[in-house]
Design an enzyme around this catalytic site. Structure first.
Site, PDB file in Angstrom:
ATOM      1  N   ASP A 111     -13.877 -10.792  39.300  1.00  0.00           N
ATOM      2  CA  ASP A 111     -13.927 -10.898  37.842  1.00  0.00           C
ATOM      3  C   ASP A 111     -13.343 -12.249  37.432  1.00  0.00           C
ATOM      4  OD1 ASP A 111     -13.793 -10.622  35.082  1.00  0.00           O
ATOM      5  OD2 ASP A 111     -13.104  -8.540  35.167  1.00  0.00           O
ATOM      6  N   SER A 140     -12.450  -3.879  29.448  1.00  0.00           N
ATOM      7  CA  SER A 140     -12.070  -5.190  28.950  1.00  0.00           C
ATOM      8  C   SER A 140     -11.146  -5.077  27.749  1.00  0.00           C
ATOM      9  CB  SER A 140     -13.328  -6.017  28.659  1.00  0.00           C
ATOM     10  OG  SER A 140     -13.025  -7.384  28.716  1.00  0.00           O
ATOM     11  N   HIS A 146     -17.270  -8.867  36.132  1.00  0.00           N
ATOM     12  CA  HIS A 146     -16.806  -8.101  34.967  1.00  0.00           C
ATOM     13  C   HIS A 146     -17.805  -6.980  34.681  1.00  0.00           C
ATOM     14  CE1 HIS A 146     -13.978  -8.037  31.648  1.00  0.00           C
ATOM     15  NE2 HIS A 146     -14.946  -8.011  30.750  1.00  0.00           N
TER      16      HIS A 146
END
Length: 653
Positions: free
Chosen positions: A307, A201, A338
Site C-alpha cells: 500500500d 482507509s 490499497h
C-alpha cells in the site's frame, strides 16, 4: 516481544460475558437453534422489509461556527421483525466522508434516498448481508459531508466526534433528532448498544480514532488500510510524502454547505500542517497511537503490504501499540496495494468477517478466537497463517553494509563495515530503477547485497535503518529500501488496480432490493513477473537528524546520523535469492525532492539496518553460510514506477 494477549483477554473479562451473552442470543436472535448456544447467525429476517430511517445526532461541537451545535446524519437499516418483537440488536457502523462525494468500494457506490429522505442504497454489502442475520447497519456521514452539519477536519476532533457521538447515542448518552433542524427527539431503544466499526482507509482511520477514545459500547473495530497517525500519512520524519496537505483533502470531500461555512477550519488545516514537516499540536491531535492504552475494543486489522497510499508504517506502529496494551487482535496482510479484502479474497473474507462479528457482537462461541492470529498472502492467492504476529522467535538482527569491488555496489552482512559510499540525489529515479541496477555502479544510489541465500529467511515486522551521511547542501532527503533480488510472480501493486483486475461477472452477498443490490463484480489477482521485489521502504529529511519533531538546515560537509523507520511487512526471501539494502535520495513519486540537489557520502562504519528475522541472527547466519548460485535479476523490476497521481485515502478500490 510482548506475550500475545488474545487468550489472556478472554480469560480475564470475557469468559463470563461471552457465556452469558451467547445464552441470551440463543433466545433472542437465533429462533432456528433448537439445542444449545448458536455458533452462527443466519439470514432469517427480511432485508426488503427492513426499517430504513435517518437520525441526526448532536456532536456537541460547533465546527462551522453558526452558533448551533453540529448534527451528523445517521442512516440506519435494521430488522423489522426484531423491532416488532421489542428485541434489541447490535450495530455494525461505517462512518465515512465519501458517501456523497466519491463513493465506497471498488464500484464507487453512493448513498441514495427515497422521497422521504430514507436511505435506499447503502454502499457495500454490509447491510445486505448482516441485517438479515439480526444486526443493524449504520452509515454515518462525517461532519461537513453529505447531509451532516459542521466541517471536515481530517482526522481531528470533529471527525472522531462525528462517530463517537453516534456510539454515545446508541448507548443513551447523546441526543438524536428525527430531522436535521427540528426538536423532535429520536432514541435508540432498538439496540443493545454493542457496536462494531468497520471501514477502509479514511473510514477505518475513524474507527482507529474512535477506539482510541475508549468509548463505552464500542466492542470491536475492523480497520482496513487505515491511518493510525495522520502525520505519517503526509510525512516521514520531515520528508513530504505528498505535494499537498489536509486542507486539499478536506476540500475534496466537503459538502457545498461546508464549503460555504468552513473557511476558518480550512485555514486551521493549512496553519497546523506546515510543509516543513515539523510536528505541531495539529498532528498530536491526530495521533491515535499515543492513546492505544485507552483501546477497549478488539481489533481485526487488514492492510496491503504494498500500500503506497496509506503506507504500512501506519499499521505497524498501531499493531505494536495494541500488542503492548493487551488488546485482542487479528490481522490479514495481503500482497496488494490499497485494496479491500472483499476484492482480493472475497469468500474467505465474508466468512471470516461474519464469524468475527458473531463472536465480538453476539458473543457466539464459534472458535475464531482459537484460530491463528495472522493470515499472510505469500504469493498471489496463496495464504499462510501464523499463530501470533510477528511469529514467536522473531528477533531484531543488525545488518551492516560494506564496500565492494566497485563503487556503490557493496556487501551486506553481520560484520561492521568500513569505508564510504557516495551518491547524488536524482529525483528522476525510482526504487524500481535502483533495484534493477543493483549490481551496476550508478551515481544515484548506494546498494548493499548479501550472498545468495542457501535457505529461506523470513522478515516479519518493522525494520530501521540508521545512516550517517555527509551532505554537500543545506537540505537533503533520504530513502532506504529492502529488496528481494530474484525472480518471482507477485501481484502487480503498481498497476491501476493495485493488484486486482475487475471482471464483468458478479457474485451476490446477502439479500437485494430494487434499489440496493448485493451483487458485486468479481475480481482476480493481477500478476506480474519480476526480477526483484522492493518489500519495505522508509524515508526522512536529514534535517530531522536531532529530532523527529522539527527539522533544521544542514551544514554542508558535516556528518549527520539519522534513523529511518521502514514500513512493516512480512516477506520471505527464498533460497537462491539475495537480500539488498539500498540507500538513496528522492524516491520518485513516493517522496518530494528537496530544494537542492545534494551529494551524500555514507560512513559505512556508522550505517546499519536492524531487521526482524524469524530466528534472529542465527537464521540469517545459516542462510548466508556456504555458497549458492544467485538467481538472476536481469531487467526491470516488473512493476511500473509508483504512480505520481494525487492519492486520496479510500477513493479507489
Amino acid at each position: 516481544m510482548p506475550k500475545p494477549a488474545r487468550r489472556m483477554r478472554f480469560t480475564t473479562w470475557r469468559s463470563l460475558a461471552t457465556a452469558a451473552t451467547a445464552a441470551l442470543m440463543a433466545v433472542f436472535l437465533a429462533p432456528a437453534a433448537a439445542h444449545g448456544a448458536p455458533r452462527e447467525s443466519t439470514p432469517v429476517y427480511s432485508y426488503e422489509n427492513a426499517i430504513r430511517e435517518s437520525v441526526w445526532v448532536d456532536t456537541g461541537l460547533d465546527g462551522d461556527g453558526d452558533g448551533k451545535t453540529d448534527r451528523v446524519a445517521v442512516d440506519i437499516v435494521r430488522p423489522r421483525e426484531l423491532a416488532q418483537q421489542g428485541r434489541k440488536v447490535p450495530v455494525i457502523m461505517d462512518a465515512s466522508p465519501y458517501y456523497s462525494c466519491c463513493g465506497r468500494g471498488n464500484e464507487s457506490q453512493l448513498k441514495t434516498y427515497d422521497a422521504n429522505g430514507n436511505v435506499v442504497q447503502m454502499p457495500l454489502f454490509y447491510d445486505n448481508y448482516f441485517v438479515p442475520r439480526g444486526y443493524a447497519f449504520v452509515g454515518v456521514d462525517l461532519a461537513g459531508t453529505n447531509r451532516s452539519d459542521g466541517c471536515v477536519d481530517v482526522g481531528g476532533r470533529s471527525d472522531i466526534q462525528s462517530a463517537k457521538s453516534v456510539i454515545d447515542w446508541l448507548n443513551g448518552r447523546a441526543k438524536g433528532y428525527t430531522t436535521r433542524t427540528g426538536a423532535d427527539r429520536a432514541k435508540a431503544t432498538w439496540t443493545n448498544g454493542s457496536t462494531g466499526m468497520i471501514g477502509k482507509s479514511w473510514d477505518g482511520t475513524i474507527a482507529n480514532g474512535v477506539a482510541a477514545t475508549g468509548v463505552k459500547g464500542l466492542k470491536t473495530i475492523v480497520p482496513i488500510s487505515a491511518i493510525s497517525s495522520w502525520y505519517d500519512y503526509y510525512f516521514a520524519k520531515g520528508a513530504p510524502l505528498y505535494d499537498s496537505g489536509p486542507d486539499w483533502l478536506s476540500g475534496y470531500v466537503d459538502s457545498p454547505e461546508a464549503t460555504a461555512k468552513c473557511a476558518a477550519v480550512q485555514q486551521k488545516l493549512v496553519d497546523g500542517a506546515p510543509r516543513t514537516g515539523d510536528w505541531t499540536k495539529f498532528w498530536t491531535e491526530r495521533d491515535y497511537v499515543k492513546d492505544a492504552s485507552k483501546v477497549k475494543a478488539s481489533v481485526f486489522l487488514v492492510h496491503g503490504m504494498q500500500d503506497l497510499n496509506v503506507r504500512t508504517k501506519n499499521f505497524g506502529q498501531w499493531w505494536s501499540a495494541l500488542a503492548k496494551n493487551g488488546v485482542e487482535r487479528k490481522i490479514w496482510l495481503s500482497q496488494t496495494g490499497h485494496v479491500d479484502p472483499f476484492d482480493f479474497r472475497r469468500t474467505a473474507w465474508v466468512d471470516t468477517l461474519h464469524r468475527w462479528f458473531d463472536h465480538e457482537l453476539l458473543g457466539y462461541d464459534n472458535g475464531i478466537d482459537d484460530e491463528p492470529m495472522a493470515d499472510i498472502e505469500r504469493h498471489p492467492d496463496q495464504w499462510v497463517t501464523s499463530s501470533v504476529w510477528p511469529p514467536r522467535g522473531t528477533r531484531t538482527t543488525t545488518l551492516r553494509p560494506g564496500t565492494g569491488t566497485q563503487a556503490g555496489v557493496g556487501t551486506l552482512g553481520l560484520r561492521t563495515g568500513s569505508g564510504t559510499e557516495t551518491f547524488t540525489d536524482d529525483p528522476r529515479l525510482s526504487e524500481t530503477e535502483w533495484a534493477a541496477d543493483i549490481d551496476r555502479s550508478t551515481p544515484g544510489k548506494a546498494g548493499f547485497v548479501t550472498k545468495a541465500l542457501t535457505r529461506d529467511v523470513r522478515l516479519s515486522g518493522s525494520s530501521k535503518v540508521t545512516v550517517t551521511a555527509t551532505p554537500t547542501t543545506s537540505t537533503a532527503h533520504l530513502s532506504a529500501v529492502l529488496v528481494d533480488l530474484g525472480p518471482d510472480t507477485i501481484r502487480d501493486y503498481a498497476d491501476g488496480g493495485e493488484g486486482i483486475t475487475t471482471l464483468t461477472d458478479r457474485t451476490c452477498w446477502g439479500a437485494s432490493t430494487t434499489g440496493d443490490s448485493s451483487c458485486y463484480k468479481v475480481t482476480q489477482a493481477k500478476k506480474t513477473d519480476v526480477g526483484a521485489t522492493v518489500f519495505s521502504r522508509g524515508w526522512a529529511d536529514l534535517g530531522n537528524y536531532a529530532s523527529d519533531l522539527k527539522g533544521v538546515p544542514l551544514t554542508p560537509g558535516k556528518a549527520y546520523t539519522i534513523t529511518l523507520d521502514l514500513a512493516a511487512t512480512d516477506h520471505v526471501v527464498p533460497a537462491g535469492h539475495r537480500l539488498a539494502l539500498i540507500v538513496a535520495g528522492t524516491d520518485k513519486d513516493l517522496i518530494d525532492p528537496p530544494s537542492a540537489t545534494p551529494t551524500l557520502t555514507l560512513d559505512l562504519s556508522r550505517t546499519s539496518a536492524r531487521v526482524p528475522f524469524v530466528g534472529g541472527a542465527e537464521a540469517f547466519a545459516r542462510a548466508t553460510a556456504g555458497s549458492a548460485a544467485a538467481a538472476t535479476t536481469a531487467g526491470r523490476d516488473g512493476v511500473r514506477d509508483p504512480s505520481g497521481a494525487r492519492r486520496v485515502p479510500g477513493e479507489t478500490r
